[in-house]
Design an enzyme around this catalytic site. Structure first.
Site, PDB file in Angstrom:
ATOM      1  N   ASP A 168      40.552  39.260  20.238  1.00  0.00           N
ATOM      2  CA  ASP A 168      39.508  40.010  19.514  1.00  0.00           C
ATOM      3  C   ASP A 168      39.811  41.514  19.515  1.00  0.00           C
ATOM      4  OD1 ASP A 168      38.899  40.817  22.081  1.00  0.00           O
ATOM      5  OD2 ASP A 168      36.772  40.297  21.967  1.00  0.00           O
ATOM      6  N   GLN A 211      37.810  39.310  29.945  1.00  0.00           N
ATOM      7  CA  GLN A 211      37.354  40.615  30.396  1.00  0.00           C
ATOM      8  C   GLN A 211      37.995  40.735  31.764  1.00  0.00           C
ATOM      9  OE1 GLN A 211      36.223  43.670  31.988  1.00  0.00           O
ATOM     10  NE2 GLN A 211      35.291  42.033  33.184  1.00  0.00           N
ATOM     11  N   TYR A 269      33.853  39.166  38.417  1.00  0.00           N
ATOM     12  CA  TYR A 269      35.135  38.801  37.797  1.00  0.00           C
ATOM     13  C   TYR A 269      35.824  37.700  38.612  1.00  0.00           C
ATOM     14  CZ  TYR A 269      40.106  39.264  36.562  1.00  0.00           C
ATOM     15  OH  TYR A 269      41.405  39.016  36.199  1.00  0.00           O
ATOM     16  N   LYS A 293      36.586  33.761  37.515  1.00  0.00           N
ATOM     17  CA  LYS A 293      37.915  33.132  37.546  1.00  0.00           C
ATOM     18  C   LYS A 293      37.881  31.858  38.389  1.00  0.00           C
ATOM     19  CE  LYS A 293      40.467  35.879  35.001  1.00  0.00           C
ATOM     20  NZ  LYS A 293      41.106  35.383  33.766  1.00  0.00           N
ATOM     21  N   VAL A 338      46.748  50.259  38.066  1.00  0.00           N
ATOM     22  CA  VAL A 338      46.940  51.476  38.864  1.00  0.00           C
ATOM     23  C   VAL A 338      48.345  52.047  38.697  1.00  0.00           C
ATOM     24  CG1 VAL A 338      47.472  50.221  40.999  1.00  0.00           C
ATOM     25  CG2 VAL A 338      46.559  52.524  41.138  1.00  0.00           C
TER      26      VAL A 338
HETATM   27  N1  LIG Z   1      46.846  42.436  34.881  1.00  0.00           N
HETATM   28  C1  LIG Z   1      46.658  41.854  36.057  1.00  0.00           C
HETATM   29  O1  LIG Z   1      47.010  42.399  37.102  1.00  0.00           O
HETATM   30  C2  LIG Z   1      46.028  40.488  36.147  1.00  0.00           C
HETATM   31  C3  LIG Z   1      45.893  39.900  37.407  1.00  0.00           C
HETATM   32  C4  LIG Z   1      45.325  38.631  37.523  1.00  0.00           C
HETATM   33  C5  LIG Z   1      44.916  37.969  36.379  1.00  0.00           C
HETATM   34  N2  LIG Z   1      45.040  38.552  35.164  1.00  0.00           N
HETATM   35  C6  LIG Z   1      44.571  37.813  34.002  1.00  0.00           C
HETATM   36  O2  LIG Z   1      45.611  37.758  33.039  1.00  0.00           O
HETATM   37  C7  LIG Z   1      45.044  37.753  31.732  1.00  0.00           C
HETATM   38  C8  LIG Z   1      45.651  38.853  30.895  1.00  0.00           C
HETATM   39  O3  LIG Z   1      45.341  40.103  31.513  1.00  0.00           O
HETATM   40  P1  LIG Z   1      45.955  41.482  31.004  1.00  0.00           P
HETATM   41  O4  LIG Z   1      46.268  42.293  32.184  1.00  0.00           O
HETATM   42  O5  LIG Z   1      47.004  41.217  30.005  1.00  0.00           O
HETATM   43  O6  LIG Z   1      44.672  42.142  30.343  1.00  0.00           O
HETATM   44  P2  LIG Z   1      44.426  42.644  28.866  1.00  0.00           P
HETATM   45  O7  LIG Z   1      43.037  43.217  28.835  1.00  0.00           O
HETATM   46  O8  LIG Z   1      45.550  43.493  28.396  1.00  0.00           O
HETATM   47  O9  LIG Z   1      44.471  41.276  28.050  1.00  0.00           O
HETATM   48  C9  LIG Z   1      43.331  40.490  27.816  1.00  0.00           C
HETATM   49  C10 LIG Z   1      43.274  40.247  26.322  1.00  0.00           C
HETATM   50  O10 LIG Z   1      42.142  39.422  26.033  1.00  0.00           O
HETATM   51  C11 LIG Z   1      41.507  39.941  24.868  1.00  0.00           C
HETATM   52  N3  LIG Z   1      40.105  39.538  24.913  1.00  0.00           N
HETATM   53  C12 LIG Z   1      39.148  39.963  25.766  1.00  0.00           C
HETATM   54  N4  LIG Z   1      37.981  39.358  25.496  1.00  0.00           N
HETATM   55  C13 LIG Z   1      38.226  38.527  24.454  1.00  0.00           C
HETATM   56  C14 LIG Z   1      37.418  37.625  23.720  1.00  0.00           C
HETATM   57  N5  LIG Z   1      36.121  37.448  24.014  1.00  0.00           N
HETATM   58  N6  LIG Z   1      37.978  36.938  22.700  1.00  0.00           N
HETATM   59  C15 LIG Z   1      39.308  37.106  22.390  1.00  0.00           C
HETATM   60  N7  LIG Z   1      40.108  37.937  23.053  1.00  0.00           N
HETATM   61  C16 LIG Z   1      39.573  38.634  24.074  1.00  0.00           C
HETATM   62  C17 LIG Z   1      41.698  41.440  24.952  1.00  0.00           C
HETATM   63  O11 LIG Z   1      41.572  42.095  23.690  1.00  0.00           O
HETATM   64  C18 LIG Z   1      43.103  41.544  25.520  1.00  0.00           C
HETATM   65  O12 LIG Z   1      44.070  41.609  24.508  1.00  0.00           O
HETATM   66  C19 LIG Z   1      43.534  37.882  31.937  1.00  0.00           C
HETATM   67  O13 LIG Z   1      42.980  36.586  31.920  1.00  0.00           O
HETATM   68  C20 LIG Z   1      43.405  38.490  33.291  1.00  0.00           C
HETATM   69  O14 LIG Z   1      42.175  38.183  33.904  1.00  0.00           O
HETATM   70  C21 LIG Z   1      45.596  39.797  35.005  1.00  0.00           C
END
Ligand SMILES: NC(=O)c1ccc[n+]([C@@H]2O[C@H](COP(=O)([O-])OP(=O)(O)OC[C@H]3O[C@@H](n4cnc5c(N)ncnc54)[C@H](O)[C@@H]3O)[C@@H](O)[C@H]2O)c1
Length: 316
Positions: A32, A80, A146, A150, A189
């Protein structure tokens, strides 16, 4: 294979799309664009193997796209993903992270999708574990909406496997870092420190600097997802991390070294929902997927800083 990636325009999702397209898979990306960027998909969108749809994963559009594309696997990353936002607005977090996941699982079951792989969070589901590194056998004690969402989503995956025979796997990711991470969010970070230090701006460490995290490079995380495509992780919840905790103060020193700048952060009070320490034992992922991290922190930080230096002004 035909692969559907939710959260495709995000930090991890876009790297995953690039790898899948490079490997010759036919990929549909959903997002989105709430935090993701089309810019992240610049290379993929030039490929005939990739198609993109912009909508909310909680919407009915999801059913239509899954029915039409008939993916062999859904990689569910849309979320999110900001711990602080989840504390400030837990209903929004729950809507995206729990209801969104249930909508994805329903779409999979109704359209006979063979499997789903879910991006869970090793950094938040365990809370403060009794011993580090945390293993998958430990009880979950999330300390933020959060982390709770999960953990709940993981149990939905398991329930759908039992109820509907939908195989699936949850990857409990550590603190993922690398190019394309949004420095404006709260989670990255490394990106925040690198972005500020490259521009010669001040940096802030929240808390006394002793809180520690398990940093894992984005390409290694992508590799874990790719290893799950054929079903190797089915029925499992697997930690994906380095096994080593790095304190935020140590991290600042390492990023400052990679940038070649002074290592002199300011300090501010710690923030709600944040945990003192986490490191993840990835022995099960090694055994089940043959996965282990190959990019060390020094190399990964150097690659991230190089990207930060060359980054253009972002656009959605
Ligand atoms: N980055 C980290 O360190 C980390 C650690 C553990 C888990 N995760 C998980 O990995 C996944 C990706 O994380 P990321 O770091 O790439 O974050 P990010 O915010 O870059 O990616 C999440 C994506 O989901 C999209 N999104 C959010 N709500 C939405 C909705 N309702 N409908 C459609 N799209 C939606 C956002 O636009 C974004 O592109 C997530 O599920 C996050 O919880 C990330």
């Amino acid at each position: 294979m035909r692969v559907l990636v939710t959260g495709a325009a995000g930090f991890i999702g876009s790297h995953l799309v690039d790898r899948l397209v490079a490997d010759g898979h036919r990929v549909t990306g959903l997002d989105d664009l709430s935090t993701g960027r089309l810019d992240n998909l610049g290379a993929a969108r030039k490929s005939k193997l990739f198609g993109f749809h912009r909508f909310d994963i909680t919407s009915a559009d999801l059913m239509t796209v899954v029915a039409r594309d008939e993916p062999d696997v859904v990689l569910h990353l849309a979320a999110q993903m900001d711990v602080r936002k989840s504390v400030a607005d837990p209903l929004h977090d729950t809507r995206t992270n729990v209801l969104g996941t249930v909508n994805v699982l329903e779409a999979c079951v109704r359209n006979q999708v063979p499997r789903v792989v879910f991006a869970s969070s090793g950094g938040t589901v365990y809370g403060t574990p009794p011993k580090l590194p945390a293993t998958e056998r430990m009880t979950l004690h999330p300390a933020s909406p959060y982390g709770s969402a999960k953990a709940a989503a993981e149990t939905y995956l398991a329930a759908y496997q039992r109820l509907h025979g939908l195989p699936g796997c949850s990857l409990r990711l550590g603190n993922v870092y690398g190019p394309r991470q949004d420095p404006h969010g709260e989670a990255g970070v490394v990106s925040v420190f690198a972005g500020a230090l490259v521009k010669g701006r001040p940096t802030t460490v929240f808390g006394d600097g002793t809180s520690s995290r398990d940093y894992v490079y984005v390409d290694d995380v992508v590799d874990a997802f790719v290893r799950c495509l054929g079903g190797k992780g089915d029925g499992r919840r697997l930690n994906i991390g380095s096994g080593v905790g790095t304190t935020v103060r140590q991290l600042h020193t390492l990023v400052a070294r990679a940038v070649g700048s002074a290592d002199a952060p300011e300090f501010a009070p710690s923030r709600p929902g944040e945990l003192p320490a986490i490191a993840l034992d990835s022995g099960q992922a090694r055994r089940a997927l043959g996965w282990e991290p190959v990019v060390g922190l020094k190399q990964g930080l150097a690659q991230t800083v190089e990207w930060v230096r060359g980054r253009r002004a972002p656009s959605r």
